[in-house]
Design a protein around this motif. Structure first.
Motif, PDB file in Angstrom:
ATOM      1  N   ASP A 108     -48.996   8.872 -92.982  1.00  0.00           N
ATOM      2  CA  ASP A 108     -50.202   9.385 -92.314  1.00  0.00           C
ATOM      3  C   ASP A 108     -50.748   8.367 -91.313  1.00  0.00           C
ATOM      4  OD1 ASP A 108     -50.038  11.654 -93.744  1.00  0.00           O
ATOM      5  OD2 ASP A 108     -51.648  11.180 -95.164  1.00  0.00           O
ATOM      6  N   MET A 109     -50.635   7.095 -91.676  1.00  0.00           N
ATOM      7  CA  MET A 109     -51.163   6.039 -90.813  1.00  0.00           C
ATOM      8  C   MET A 109     -50.153   5.621 -89.738  1.00  0.00           C
ATOM      9  SD  MET A 109     -54.227   5.381 -91.409  1.00  0.00           S
ATOM     10  CE  MET A 109     -54.677   7.003 -91.940  1.00  0.00           C
ATOM     11  N   GLN A 110     -49.057   6.365 -89.650  1.00  0.00           N
ATOM     12  CA  GLN A 110     -48.045   6.158 -88.614  1.00  0.00           C
ATOM     13  C   GLN A 110     -47.405   4.774 -88.689  1.00  0.00           C
ATOM     14  OE1 GLN A 110     -50.567   7.127 -85.216  1.00  0.00           O
ATOM     15  NE2 GLN A 110     -49.768   9.220 -85.236  1.00  0.00           N
ATOM     16  N   CYS A 111     -47.139   4.322 -89.908  1.00  0.00           N
ATOM     17  CA  CYS A 111     -46.528   2.996 -90.066  1.00  0.00           C
ATOM     18  C   CYS A 111     -45.019   3.101 -89.837  1.00  0.00           C
ATOM     19  CB  CYS A 111     -46.825   2.431 -91.447  1.00  0.00           C
ATOM     20  SG  CYS A 111     -46.252   0.739 -91.635  1.00  0.00           S
ATOM     21  N   LEU A 112     -44.604   2.904 -88.597  1.00  0.00           N
ATOM     22  CA  LEU A 112     -43.204   3.071 -88.214  1.00  0.00           C
ATOM     23  C   LEU A 112     -42.296   2.091 -88.953  1.00  0.00           C
ATOM     24  CD1 LEU A 112     -43.860   3.440 -84.400  1.00  0.00           C
ATOM     25  CD2 LEU A 112     -43.043   5.246 -85.907  1.00  0.00           C
ATOM     26  N   VAL A 152     -47.600  11.299 -81.031  1.00  0.00           N
ATOM     27  CA  VAL A 152     -48.152  10.418 -79.999  1.00  0.00           C
ATOM     28  C   VAL A 152     -48.006  11.082 -78.627  1.00  0.00           C
ATOM     29  CG1 VAL A 152     -47.923   8.184 -78.848  1.00  0.00           C
ATOM     30  CG2 VAL A 152     -47.751   8.323 -81.328  1.00  0.00           C
ATOM     31  N   ASP A 171     -50.662  13.595 -78.563  1.00  0.00           N
ATOM     32  CA  ASP A 171     -52.004  13.010 -78.598  1.00  0.00           C
ATOM     33  C   ASP A 171     -52.620  12.903 -77.214  1.00  0.00           C
ATOM     34  OD1 ASP A 171     -52.126  12.644 -81.295  1.00  0.00           O
ATOM     35  OD2 ASP A 171     -51.425  10.563 -81.268  1.00  0.00           O
ATOM     36  N   PHE A 177     -56.660  13.785 -73.969  1.00  0.00           N
ATOM     37  CA  PHE A 177     -57.212  12.738 -73.123  1.00  0.00           C
ATOM     38  C   PHE A 177     -57.091  13.038 -71.629  1.00  0.00           C
ATOM     39  CE2 PHE A 177     -56.818  10.662 -77.181  1.00  0.00           C
ATOM     40  CZ  PHE A 177     -58.012   9.968 -77.254  1.00  0.00           C
ATOM     41  N   SER A 187     -52.291   4.328 -66.776  1.00  0.00           N
ATOM     42  CA  SER A 187     -51.438   3.496 -67.628  1.00  0.00           C
ATOM     43  C   SER A 187     -50.996   4.282 -68.868  1.00  0.00           C
ATOM     44  CB  SER A 187     -52.143   2.165 -67.958  1.00  0.00           C
ATOM     45  OG  SER A 187     -52.285   1.943 -69.331  1.00  0.00           O
ATOM     46  N   LEU A 188     -51.871   5.195 -69.327  1.00  0.00           N
ATOM     47  CA  LEU A 188     -51.482   6.059 -70.454  1.00  0.00           C
ATOM     48  C   LEU A 188     -50.323   6.979 -70.048  1.00  0.00           C
ATOM     49  CD1 LEU A 188     -51.911   7.395 -73.265  1.00  0.00           C
ATOM     50  CD2 LEU A 188     -53.576   8.905 -72.176  1.00  0.00           C
ATOM     51  N   PHE A 217     -47.126   5.068 -69.879  1.00  0.00           N
ATOM     52  CA  PHE A 217     -46.692   4.720 -71.234  1.00  0.00           C
ATOM     53  C   PHE A 217     -46.045   5.924 -71.917  1.00  0.00           C
ATOM     54  CE2 PHE A 217     -48.470   5.264 -75.654  1.00  0.00           C
ATOM     55  CZ  PHE A 217     -47.471   4.570 -76.315  1.00  0.00           C
TER      56      PHE A 217
END
Lengths: 155, 872
Positions: free
Chosen positions: B495-499, B532, B535, B539, B554-555, B558
């Motif tokens: 859930d915390m996106q810990c790759l 991502v 996401d 924005f 820059s987003l 990226f």
């Protein structure tokens, strides 16, 4: 060590660094929200391979009451254990503080820290000059209290 | 036509009801909305817009399919209603089906050309899909309709910019500025737009204009970001070749942030110095400059470090000595990792070794290296040298590493100070390099136990357990820092996106042959990147509202490069390797369903089942709230394949592999391993032309690469032995391509032998030669002896390559398997990865002696922390 303003392409690295160091974690939209709302306030430290080894994720407090001063808030700051004692946290903090004061006229900067996190409290109080403002009971998900700390900025 | 007939307005009462329906939906009062819709339909059963609205309401009430059916039906009744199309667009958008959503919105706009909401949503979808031309049109419509809104000007300017039309961007912004009245002082948003304008001028090469505008804005303080002003100024002055002013500007920036490398580079450019291409002359200039800065800003680490990079010989010696001393006295743990990059220059490595050994000699005798004698400095010296001797050589002239010596130094240090986690971390790292994952995991656990509050140590210890094959143990450790209310530590980390976690556990499962679970973890990596990617959607409009244009751009760049992230590439390669093996041997999916379920997985499964049951029960209860407002009904938990069974039994493993790899064709062009993976999939899909393209891309990067060599032969055999050769004239083209791969007239055997002869000291090349020999049906003894030659004394071999060799011997069912195992063990005396499976299982058990109780509350003992703090 290279310390510079965070770009959008740094956010995943900041998130990875945060997950490596701290129990308070956020999904990427929260990082995006910071970067695209206060693009001048978050900084990173990268090693010679371009890996993010420290970061400060910062914002301005949006809910300031009429007549009260603007102030900044550190959402999260951390440095990988293996890169400590280089003064990175302090350097990151100074860059962010200057932007808060210079751009947003922040009078002070606040932050929350787990009351059990002695290492971090030491850093904020002794190295960075923060003082304890109040204790916020059960601030964290697991019921732990937070120290609300702040540092006055003069600009 | 039905739709025409229905363009008649509703009766008055129903019109009022329809309005109410819209309001009810907007406030998410779904039950009442549904009732209202039914009321209208009772009177006018074929009212398309009401049908669509009812469908939309249903999709929010967990009746998605039914809702969508109704929307489609409603649309047929009223194809010209912007409401009907809008509804369809909303549903597609919620599904993140951006293409379909945009189609619907485009229709909706056709029937309501001046609807701001529709236009804004359409623009958001267009930029998300990178359809810049239509974006520009939409933004222009928006600006025309509402020129009084500041963000609409900026929105149009950005659309022009994305479309590559800088001239127009500039003129739009200029017009915009001229319309502005009464800008408040200190308007950060306005300041950001001005910075964006300067960026556009700079991109257009109008440096002189940009500079005069910048000075004006700075003077009247309409740009409030002083750092941005200073950076922009320094850049522009440099580009205008105003050297003195530029140098001064960069120098001021260095004072403000002495750790920013760009500022040093910027300054040096004004002195005609390129740090990446130094000459004898510019080296002197640069060094002088760094020395000056070091004198003025003694705390500027960046200047010291950059100086070390360019200094040579005695000058280097002069600079490195105080640098090392400072690091040792302060106890900077990263000192070695920091200077290690200098080892590409063998002279520098030698100098550092000499200095450090002198330091060690002194401190062993109780002499100081700086200031009063400090025993902790002695520890840091031993720690540094241990890492120094265990590092992989970076220069061909460097001596090979001496792991036994490293361990000796660390033991010495640990004996002296058994409470410093870094020493155990160092030991763990050395043991890992020595091929002892079990000892490494134990050492890392010792480090962790010394400071249980440190999540960094917790992660390292868990990672080392995974590498040693104890996944359950790792998960238990990780659970000390994850949310207690999560179904499992792993699900919180996902859930915390810990790759890092997803990859590490995926790899651990893959190593133990649990292919389903491995695919499942890798899948989480894929999902995270999709998230991502998605996401950014919210924005697109948000950034414009906040006027953070430069950061927004820059987003966008990226996100364009997103999947070039190392975690994505690693997961893509690992997944496609599994998919290829599933294609080659379908029995893997059956005989090895998901490996054994680990304890934590079982627990997680139970918890998830319970949660799902609870949710079902709750859904059965009537939702009654005081205000009569029912909230969105949450969807049930999504994970319908916790063990990866579905992934494992996919009908199209190669197609799934390609889904992973496709983005990399553009984003990871410079990676041989990526092209090899793409080749492996395409050749099996019988896409010969695409396979050839991948093979040639890999060859261009590294023609002698062992994996490439194997594929050249594979391609050759594949084309000739293919039972159904590709259709002519393609086949002519493909066959002629063979001549560029293998010179005509040369037998494949000779080609292979020549390859091995070219790189006799490379174990990787020899192993590739053995693999090719096997493919060419060379007698097994010959193949085996080729494999055994990788262990000859004159061949440089790594533990990884020997493990691969062992795996290869298993595959070819070699009887000399154990013989190789034992020889490899001898070659790597500290290793135990070449022990038998049973022996390794026993070692794995030692990782969790009964006494190691993981302490849930606080793994950290007060006294120990205190000791560590004062020692380290």
């Amino acid at each position: 060590m290279n310390i510079r303003l965070a770009k959008a392409s740094d956010l995943l690295g900041m998130q990875a660094c945060n997950l490596n160091n701290l129990p308070e974690n956020y999904t990427l939209p929260y990082y995006l929200f910071h970067a695209l709302t206060w693009p001048q306030l978050s900084y990173v430290a990268e090693d010679h391979k371009g890996r993010i080894v420290g970061y400060i994720l910062a914002k301005m407090d949006d809910e300031v009451e009429e007549g009260m001063p603007q102030h900044g808030h550190v959402t999260s700051i951390s440095v990988l254990r293996s890169y400590r004692r280089l003064g990175i946290a302090k350097k990151l903090m100074i860059q962010s503080q200057e932007a808060m004061a210079g751009i947003y006229k922040a009078a002070y900067v606040s932050l929350h820290v787990r009351q059990s996190n002695r290492a971090a409290i030491g850093l904020y109080r002794d190295t960075l000059g923060f003082t304890l403002e109040k204790i916020e009971a059960k601030y964290y998900n697991d019921g732990e209290d937070a120290y609300a700390m702040r540092l006055t900025l003069n600009d | 036509m039905a739709s025409k007939a229905q363009r008649k307005p509703l009766p008055l009462k129903e019109q009022a009801l329809f309005k109410e329906l819209l309001t009810l939906y907007e406030s998410r009062t779904l039950k009442r909305a549904l009732k209202t819709a039914d009321q209208i339909l009772k009177k006018v059963p074929d009212h398309g817009e009401t049908m669509c609205m009812k469908g939309l309401v249903l999709t929010h009430m967990n009746r998605k399919e039914e809702g969508l059916e109704l929307v489609k039906k409603g649309l047929v009744y009223d194809m010209q209603s912007h409401i009907c199309w809008h509804v369809l667009g909303i549903i597609k958008k919620a599904d993140k089906n951006w293409d379909e959503a945009l189609k619907a919105y485009t229709q909706a706009v056709r029937f309501d050309k001046e609807n701001m909401n529709l236009l804004r949503d359409a623009a958001q979808l267009q930029v998300h899909l990178r359809l810049f031309e239509s974006l520009k049109e939409t933004r222009w419509q928006i600006l025309k309709l509402r020129p009084n809104l500041r963000q609409n000007w900026v929105g149009y300017a950005v659309a022009c910019h994305l479309n590559g039309d800088l001239e127009e961007t500039k003129s739009v912004l200029k017009t915009y500025f001229s319309t502005l009245k009464n800008i408040p002082d200190y308007d950060v948003e306005h300041s950001e737009v001005l910075l964006y304008y300067l960026q556009v001028l700079e991109e257009m090469g109008e440096h002189s204009d940009a500079l005069s505008q910048l000075d004006l804005y700075a003077k009247e303080r309409s740009i409030v970001d002083r750092t941005a002003v200073a950076e922009s100024r320094a850049r522009l002055l440099t580009k205008l070749s105003r050297k003195e002013d530029a140098a001064h500007a960069w120098r001021t920036l260095i004072d403000q942030n002495p750790e920013c490398h760009d500022y040093y580079r910027g300054f040096l450019v004004t002195q005609r110095v390129d740090l990446n291409a130094l000459t004898d002359e510019t080296r002197v200039t640069a060094l002088l400059f760094f020395k000056e800065i070091i004198a003025q800003l003694p705390k500027a680490m960046a200047a010291q470090r950059l100086a070390l990079k360019i200094a040579k010989g005695d000058e280097f010696r002069e600079l490195i000595q105080p640098y090392l001393t400072n690091g040792l006295v302060k106890g900077i743990p990263s000192l070695f990792v920091d200077v290690r990059a200098l080892y590409v220059d063998e002279d520098k490595r030698k100098i550092i070794e000499q200095i450090m050994e002198t330091f060690r000699g002194k401190s062993e005798k109780g002499e100081n290296i700086s200031g009063p004698f400090d025993p902790t400095v002695h520890i840091w010296i031993l720690y540094f040298l241990a890492l120094h001797y265990s590092a992989r050589p970076l220069s061909p002239d460097a001596p090979s590493r001496d792991l036994a010596r490293s361990l000796e130094l660390l033991e010495q240090a640990i004996k002296h100070t058994p409470t410093l986690p870094e020493l155990f971390m160092g030991k763990a790292r050395v043991l890992k390099r020595a091929g002892d994952p079990f000892g490494a995991a134990r050492a890392m656990e010792e480090a962790r136990a010394l400071d249980g509050q440190d999540r960094f140590l917790n992660w390292k210890a868990a990672k080392y357990l995974m590498r040693a094959g104890d996944i359950d143990g790792a998960i238990r450790l990780l659970g000390l820092f994850t949310k207690k209310d999560a179904p499992s530590p792993g699900s919180d980390l996902e859930d915390m996106q810990c790759l890092a976690y997803m990859l590490e556990e995926g790899d651990a499962h893959a190593r133990r042959g649990r292919l389903g679970l491995a695919l499942r973890r890798y899948k989480s990596v894929q999902v995270t990147f999709d998230d991502v990617d998605n996401d950014q959607f919210d924005f697109h409009n948000y950034s414009l509202r906040r006027f953070a244009v430069n950061m927004y751009l820059s987003l966008l760049s990226f996100e364009k490069q997103l999947r070039s992230h190392p975690a994505y590439i690693a997961a893509a390669l690992a997944s496609s390797k599994i998919y290829v093996s599933l294609h080659d041997d379908a029995s893997l999916a059956v005989s090895n369903p998901a490996g054994k379920l680990s304890e934590s997985d079982k627990k997680a499964k139970k918890k998830a089942k319970k949660a799902a049951q609870k949710l079902q029960e709750e859904n059965k209860k009537p939702v009654v709230t005081a205000a009569g407002k029912d909230e969105d009904i949450p969807e049930p938990p999504k994970d319908d394949d916790p063990e990866g069974k579905k992934l494992l039994t996919t009908p199209d493993p190669l197609g799934d592999a390609m889904k992973w790899l496709r983005p990399l064709e553009m984003l990871a062009k410079d990676r041989v391993d990526v092209w090899v993976a793409i080749y492996d999939v395409n050749i099996r899909r019988r896409k010969f032309a695409q396979a050839l393209k991948a093979l040639n891309s890999a060859r261009k990067l590294d023609p002698q690469h062992p994996e490439v060599h194997v594929r050249v032969i594979d391609y050759h055999l594949g084309l000739f032995l293919s039972s159904e050769p590709p259709a002519t004239p393609l086949s002519v083209l493909l066959t002629s391509s063979l001549e560029t791969l293998i010179p005509p007239g040369l037998s494949l055997e000779t080609f292979n032998n020549e390859y091995i002869q070219r790189q006799t000291s490379s174990a990787e090349a020899r192993l590739a030669g053995a693999r090719v020999a096997f493919m060419l049906e060379t007698p097994l003894e010959t193949v085996e002896s080729l494999v055994f030659e990788t262990l000859s004394p004159e061949v440089k071999v790594t533990i990884q390559t020997s493990s691969n060799a062992l795996e290869f011997l298993t595959m070819v069912k070699s009887a000399r398997f154990d013989e190789f195992r034992i020889q490899a063990s001898r070659r790597f005396p500290l290793s135990n990865v070449f022990k038998t499976e049973d022996e390794q299982t026993l070692l794995r058990k030692t990782l969790r002696p009964e006494s190691t109780v993981v302490n849930g509350e606080s793994g950290c003992k007060e006294t120990e922390v205190a000791v560590v703090e004062c020692i380290s």
